[in-house]
Write a protein that holds these residues in place. Structure first.
Motif, mmCIF file in Angstrom:
data_model
loop_
_atom_site.group_PDB
_atom_site.id
_atom_site.type_symbol
_atom_site.label_atom_id
_atom_site.label_comp_id
_atom_site.label_asym_id
_atom_site.label_seq_id
_atom_site.Cartn_x
_atom_site.Cartn_y
_atom_site.Cartn_z
ATOM 1 N N VAL A 15 53.656 -3.932 72.602
ATOM 2 C CA VAL A 15 52.857 -3.844 71.374
ATOM 3 C C VAL A 15 51.365 -3.852 71.701
ATOM 4 N N SER A 16 50.968 -4.700 72.623
ATOM 5 C CA SER A 16 49.549 -4.802 72.990
ATOM 6 C C SER A 16 49.056 -3.532 73.656
ATOM 7 N N VAL A 17 49.877 -2.988 74.551
ATOM 8 C CA VAL A 17 49.509 -1.749 75.231
ATOM 9 C C VAL A 17 49.413 -0.601 74.234
ATOM 10 N N MET A 18 50.351 -0.560 73.273
ATOM 11 C CA MET A 18 50.305 0.481 72.245
ATOM 12 C C MET A 18 49.023 0.392 71.424
ATOM 13 N N ALA A 19 48.606 -0.837 71.105
ATOM 14 C CA ALA A 19 47.368 -1.021 70.341
ATOM 15 C C ALA A 19 46.165 -0.502 71.120
ATOM 16 N N ALA A 20 46.115 -0.826 72.420
ATOM 17 C CA ALA A 20 45.000 -0.366 73.248
ATOM 18 C C ALA A 20 45.002 1.150 73.390
ATOM 19 N N VAL A 173 38.146 -2.741 65.762
ATOM 20 C CA VAL A 173 38.044 -4.178 66.017
ATOM 21 C C VAL A 173 39.400 -4.888 65.933
ATOM 22 N N PRO A 174 40.180 -4.710 64.841
ATOM 23 C CA PRO A 174 41.479 -5.409 64.820
ATOM 24 C C PRO A 174 42.420 -4.967 65.930
ATOM 25 N N PHE A 175 42.409 -3.673 66.261
ATOM 26 C CA PHE A 175 43.229 -3.186 67.372
ATOM 27 C C PHE A 175 42.810 -3.860 68.676
ATOM 28 N N GLY A 176 41.499 -3.959 68.886
ATOM 29 C CA GLY A 176 40.995 -4.552 70.120
ATOM 30 C C GLY A 176 41.343 -6.020 70.251
ATOM 31 N N VAL A 177 41.215 -6.763 69.160
ATOM 32 C CA VAL A 177 41.541 -8.201 69.188
ATOM 33 C C VAL A 177 43.031 -8.390 69.461
ATOM 34 N N LEU A 178 43.875 -7.615 68.776
ATOM 35 C CA LEU A 178 45.318 -7.708 68.980
ATOM 36 C C LEU A 178 45.694 -7.399 70.424
ATOM 37 N N ALA A 179 45.135 -6.313 70.958
ATOM 38 C CA ALA A 179 45.457 -5.923 72.331
ATOM 39 C C ALA A 179 44.996 -6.976 73.326
#
Length: 508
Positions: A15-20, A173-179
């Motif tokens: 999930v984190s890699v997908m967000a990044a 920003v939300p994608f970056g924080v999640l990743a």
């Protein structure tokens, strides 16, 4: 890494890699539709605002190349977290930029920070999943890489229309924080390893090659290509730097790009094919919005919704191919995908200025299916025979070639479209005479061809028809390019993971 990783840790990492991946891939196209709004807000001229895109693309292209070295030097986890942090912060800075120089600077920094995200995310997934699940892992990774450029204009248009252009950058920003949080918890700590050498001269030559080529491609259309001294300088620098880089690479004992990468038949074949797919994917993405807005008369949001089904087709194909790849030869999956892509381009080559929405959606879905069928097996088979220590360098080169292919494709598509539009305009203009009965009937409602209103209508329609013919010519060339490239798929060897042989099987 995969042997000691729990299912929960692997899911968090995915999930984190997908967000990044999605965050970086979106930014390659999301700002395009917001440029006119930025231009007014930042007080920039039309030829100046293009540097918002150019600075990002040049910086990202240059910084992609040393990803493998940086990962080996500082550690994969450390580099990934620094890249995500830098990309998120510079995205916020882009959103608050008050002048054009500030925006160009922040976009350049954003490109430098984000360049490593896509190749590193590919390496993390390949390392995290066992070999028999690499197809499924690459399907997930491919969704981010492929859907980002496709959905970017749609999301960018909606954010600009509903809020303002600054939210095109704040959305990261939300994608970056999640990743960042997910990778901090999910990635194992870096282990000590021998410090690699950096071929600084080779990197400098490659950077100069990429920068000069990217500047030539990005500014060629506005500068009338090789009629401009600036473009000739860029072209000369590209050729000279590339020649010196190749000579240096084969003569130095420790080249910037390890020569053993190019001894791998699957990897080299994959570089060729990803360049072709980069041309088709990004050139089509670049051609459709101007066609729908300028020629078809759609508003920005409608244009985004009309091309969004291509993303749905890509997702559907990637879900399917992630399961099929274990049982079906990757080469045949890619072959079917390229045939579908070619047929979608043939369909688009039959467009008219009155093309219905159903025709737009149908061709886009079909093209999305084709691209999805190609990209996942391609990403898997390209790296299947590379040793683990070469994956970071290989992923960086894979991403670099895809980006350069897309830049070449976009530049060539617009240049050819402009040329064919001019040619067809001249041909159609030959038939604009008072003695043409079809033309006289067309302008009769506007007072005849002798009236000023009639002439305005004729000139506008002439430009639209010529632009439509120029766009059709582009689709035809891309269709033939895909068909010609399709047989090259069988240069791939079937990898060890998909055979019962102890060695990669020779071509059947």
């Amino acid at each position: 890494m995969s042997t000691t990783m729990s299912a929960a840790q692997r899911s968090l990492l995915t999930v984190s890699v997908m967000a990044a991946t999605l965050m970086q891939a979106l930014d390659s196209t999301i700002a395009n539709v917001a440029l006119p709004h930025m231009q007014g807000s930042l007080g920039a001229a039309s030829d100046q605002i293009s540097w918002v895109l150019t600075s990002y693309m040049v910086a990202a292209a240059i910084a992609t190349a040393p990803t493998g070295y940086l990962a080996a030097r500082f550690g994969l986890k450390r580099l990934f977290l620094v890249a995500i942090t830098g990309f998120t912060i510079t995205s916020m800075l882009c959103g608050v930029a008050a002048t054009l120089p500030q925006m160009v600077l922040f976009r350049l920094l954003q490109g430098l920070c984000g360049a490593a995200l896509v190749p590193l995310s590919q390496v993390v997934l390949l390392n995290s999943y066992p070999k028999e699940q690499h197809g499924s892992a690459m399907a997930l990774w491919g969704m981010g890489v492929m859907l980002g450029p496709i959905l970017g204009p749609t999301l960018g248009g909606w954010l600009t229309e509903v809020y303002n252009w600054r939210w095109v950058f704040y959305i990261n920003v939300p994608f970056g924080v999640l990743a960042f949080l997910g990778l901090s918890a999910g990635l194992p700590n870096d282990q000590e390893a021998p410090q690699p050498r950096l071929d600084l001269f080779g990197f400098a030559l490659l950077s100069l090659t990429i920068a000069a080529l990217q500047l030539m491609l990005d500014r060629g259309e506005t500068k009338d290509w090789f009629e401009s001294t600036e473009i000739l300088i860029y072209a000369g620098l590209t050729l000279l730097a590339l020649y010196l880089f190749l000579v240096h690479t084969v003569t130095t004992p420790h080249p910037f790009m390890p020569l053993r990468l190019f001894a791998d038949r699957n990897f080299v074949s994959g570089l060729v094919m990803v360049a072709v797919m980069g041309v088709v994917l990004f050139a089509t993405s670049a051609l459709l919005p101007p066609f729908l807005q300028n020629l078809r008369g759609f508003p920005v949001i409608t244009t985004g919704l009309a091309v969004a089904p291509r993303g749905a087709g890509t997702m559907l194909a990637m879900f399917a191919v992630g399961r099929l790849i274990r049982y079906v030869d990757s080469r045949w999956l890619m072959f079917v995908g390229m045939l579908l892509t070619a047929y979608s381009l043939y369909w688009m080559a039959g467009y008219t200025l009155d093309v219905p929405i159903s025709g737009l959606v149908g061709a886009c879905v079909l093209q999305g299916l084709g691209i999805g069928l190609v990209f996942v097996p391609l990403s898997t088979i390209t790296f299947a025979t590379l040793i683990a220590q070469d994956r970071a360098d290989g992923a960086a080169l894979f991403s670099l070639v895809r980006n350069v292919g897309s830049s070449i494709g976009i530049a060539a598509a617009f240049a050819y479209q402009t040329r064919m539009t001019t040619t067809n305009h001249a041909y159609l203009a030959e038939h604009v005479t008072p003695f043409n009965p079809a033309l006289a009937q067309y302008v009769n409602a506007s007072g005849g061809i002798e009236s000023s209103l009639g002439l305005v209508d004729v000139a506008a329609e002439l430009q639209r028809q010529a632009g439509m013919l120029g766009t059709i010519a582009d689709f035809k060339v891309m269709m033939w390019g895909v068909l010609i490239a399709a047989p090259l798929l069988f240069l791939f060897r079937r990898p060890l993971e998909l055979t019962t042989s102890s060695e990669p099987a020779a071509l059947d």
